[in-house]
Write a protein that holds these residues in place. Sequence first.
Motif, PDB file in Angstrom:
ATOM      1  N   VAL A 177     -52.334   2.330 -14.601  1.00  0.00           N
ATOM      2  CA  VAL A 177     -52.941   3.501 -15.228  1.00  0.00           C
ATOM      3  C   VAL A 177     -54.458   3.362 -15.185  1.00  0.00           C
ATOM      4  N   MET A 178     -55.144   4.416 -14.761  1.00  0.00           N
ATOM      5  CA  MET A 178     -56.600   4.391 -14.636  1.00  0.00           C
ATOM      6  C   MET A 178     -57.267   4.952 -15.885  1.00  0.00           C
ATOM      7  N   ASN A 179     -58.458   4.406 -16.174  1.00  0.00           N
ATOM      8  CA  ASN A 179     -59.348   4.909 -17.234  1.00  0.00           C
ATOM      9  C   ASN A 179     -58.800   4.718 -18.640  1.00  0.00           C
ATOM     10  N   THR A 180     -57.953   3.683 -18.824  1.00  0.00           N
ATOM     11  CA  THR A 180     -57.519   3.355 -20.182  1.00  0.00           C
ATOM     12  C   THR A 180     -58.669   2.685 -20.929  1.00  0.00           C
ATOM     13  N   VAL A 212     -54.031  -1.015 -26.356  1.00  0.00           N
ATOM     14  CA  VAL A 212     -52.650  -1.448 -26.113  1.00  0.00           C
ATOM     15  C   VAL A 212     -51.804  -0.187 -26.135  1.00  0.00           C
ATOM     16  N   HIS A 213     -51.192   0.138 -24.986  1.00  0.00           N
ATOM     17  CA  HIS A 213     -50.564   1.442 -24.820  1.00  0.00           C
ATOM     18  C   HIS A 213     -49.057   1.298 -24.609  1.00  0.00           C
ATOM     19  N   PRO A 214     -48.256   1.584 -25.644  1.00  0.00           N
ATOM     20  CA  PRO A 214     -46.803   1.510 -25.496  1.00  0.00           C
ATOM     21  C   PRO A 214     -46.337   2.470 -24.395  1.00  0.00           C
ATOM     22  N   ALA A 215     -45.262   2.081 -23.704  1.00  0.00           N
ATOM     23  CA  ALA A 215     -44.729   2.918 -22.631  1.00  0.00           C
ATOM     24  C   ALA A 215     -43.215   2.822 -22.628  1.00  0.00           C
ATOM     25  N   ASN A 251     -51.939  -2.817 -20.707  1.00  0.00           N
ATOM     26  CA  ASN A 251     -53.172  -3.472 -21.160  1.00  0.00           C
ATOM     27  C   ASN A 251     -54.344  -2.538 -20.871  1.00  0.00           C
ATOM     28  N   GLY A 252     -55.075  -2.140 -21.916  1.00  0.00           N
ATOM     29  CA  GLY A 252     -56.180  -1.203 -21.729  1.00  0.00           C
ATOM     30  C   GLY A 252     -57.293  -1.741 -20.855  1.00  0.00           C
ATOM     31  N   ASP A 253     -57.491  -3.059 -20.878  1.00  0.00           N
ATOM     32  CA  ASP A 253     -58.563  -3.649 -20.056  1.00  0.00           C
ATOM     33  C   ASP A 253     -58.251  -3.556 -18.566  1.00  0.00           C
TER      34      ASP A 253
END
Length: 647
Positions: free
Chosen positions: A449-452, A457-460, A481-483
């Motif tokens: 995923v781009m531009n997080t 921390v993004h649940p999916a 992972n947002g980084d």
Amino acid sequence: MNILSKFRFLVFFVSLVTLSSCSDDSDDIVVDPPTTPEIPEFEGRSTVYNLVPSSGSETSGTATFIENEDNSITIDLDLSNTPSGEQLPAHIHANSAAEDGEIVLTLGPVDGTTGLSSITVNTLDDGTAVTYDTLIAFDGAINVHLDEGELFWTVIAQGDIGQNVLTGVSKSYDLNEKMAPGIQGTVTFYERLNGESLSVIQLINTPENGVHPAHIHNGNALEGGSIAVTLNPVDGTTGTSKTNIAQLDDGTSISYDELIAFSGHVNVHLSSEELATIVAQGDIGGNELSGTEMMYMLGEKDAPGISGMVHFYKRINGETLVKLELMNTPENGVHPAHIHNNSAAEGGGIAVSLTPVDGTSGMSFTNIAALDDGTAITYEGLMEFDGYINVHLSAENLAVIVAQGDIGQNELTGMSIMYDLGEKDVPGISGIVTFYERKSGEALAMLSVMNTPAGGVHPAHIHNNSAAVGGGIAFSFNPVNGDTGMSLTHVAQLDDGTSFGYGNIESFDGYINVHLSPDNLATIVAQGNIGSNLNDDGGGESVTYSVGNSGSSAYLFTGADLNNESNPDFTFKRGQTYIFVVNAPGHPFLIKTTASLGTGDTYDSGVTNNGADTGTITFTVPMDAPDTLFYICEFHSLMAGTLNIID
């Protein structure tokens, strides 16, 4: 006429008739003269043995054993390159030439001018009667000496006879340099008629006048083992050692066939005073590599730039040699390495402890015959093992994983399915999800995923139904992972325990949501339909290749029907997606319209991340792509191939 007179008359009459009959038929009777039985002509047997140079001479030739009619044996020697004017003593000795032994039969001296010698015998020197058959089966060897004064130490030609003759069956093994650069060679085992073995070590670059002890050891070279057979030392001047092997040092008999199956290794040492210095070494018998091998990529993890590969080599005895080969490890570092249970995405306990990677060389070698708990495991078992490899920064910092990769049944087959994840509630955040097929039939799911937002921390999850209809959670991914914008998850079953592998994905009625945070699940940052809900959502089946390199001479491709293939040409279909997972630091991978160096003429239509040397390059072939494209390293012209584009 009385009765007696009548009888006499009858006898006379019969006799007369009989004589008359014989006289009339005499011309028709053939009487064979007596014959003398034929005695077959004697045809003596003969056997020829080769005599080879010894002690640095150039003298060689043959010894011919001839059977005579009186049961004696004539032994003729015919040599070349003998010293003119010399009389050269010759003998049959007991035992093989490699063993040496006492003189049992003195032969006629060889005339140095003609190279010839002949003698006829029917006894050995001690008076024991001998026949052609007993000599042909004799445990012996012939020595031809320089002269009487140097009888016992200058043998100029030599050869085994009788049961010590070689059958022509042999097996060679490499002896690799170890602690003395440049010293290497081979050990060859030759089968004798009597089932014993002649061992010949031949090394190069041994020091002049050196005497190098040599042994066959139990076990493999990596693990070491006790001495099983003491070999004759290697002569440093010639680099040669010859030994007859009929038994182990403990007296156990060992035949040629048993020696070839023996799980051992050969060590050659610097000297008897420096046995710890091994100048050449190699596995033999059951420890020999069979030629069957498998390679897996180890990608970088927590230490940028460190990556490599692991090779599994099958031994003849079914065990496995494991070689780790990493790039960019820190000088003098010591990096613990292990095979773990499960896939890397799942994590798991240590199954096998590998030899730590040497930071200076980036190498590690381990023999595997059992798991750490003692359970035996073969090469085939490792190829089916549910595991992965971790290489750690140090024994004190095991939490930092410098390289990692799946192995065995978790290996990726090269087949994958990719779906788009479009932006939803947060502008600019979007990406893709790729499902990679594992050898086991399970799957690895990678969310990119781009531009997080950094630190996020993004649940999916995979949800039931289409995105338009909505539905409950069917499967939980590891959070993004947002980084890095990345998430890796092993897929084997749904959250309710129902089996769910790669083969179920295309038919699944579902969609994916990526959420802003665990505390804000209502905000969906990316979303996309998958499986049977694909419709016009983009995506479709793709093919994935892992790309490594062999120095600056070749890219190595693994995936689909390729396994470590050097610079193959490809046929790609328009509209199809191809993914290159590149791990070739210093060798930027470019898709171009010409096979030229540099960054000119790149073909960027449908290509993401063109020119990466570490990372993922995605190529969705445009419908208007030219019929021929190329891949090539930016700097090295040998690292190249052709992409043939078809409809």
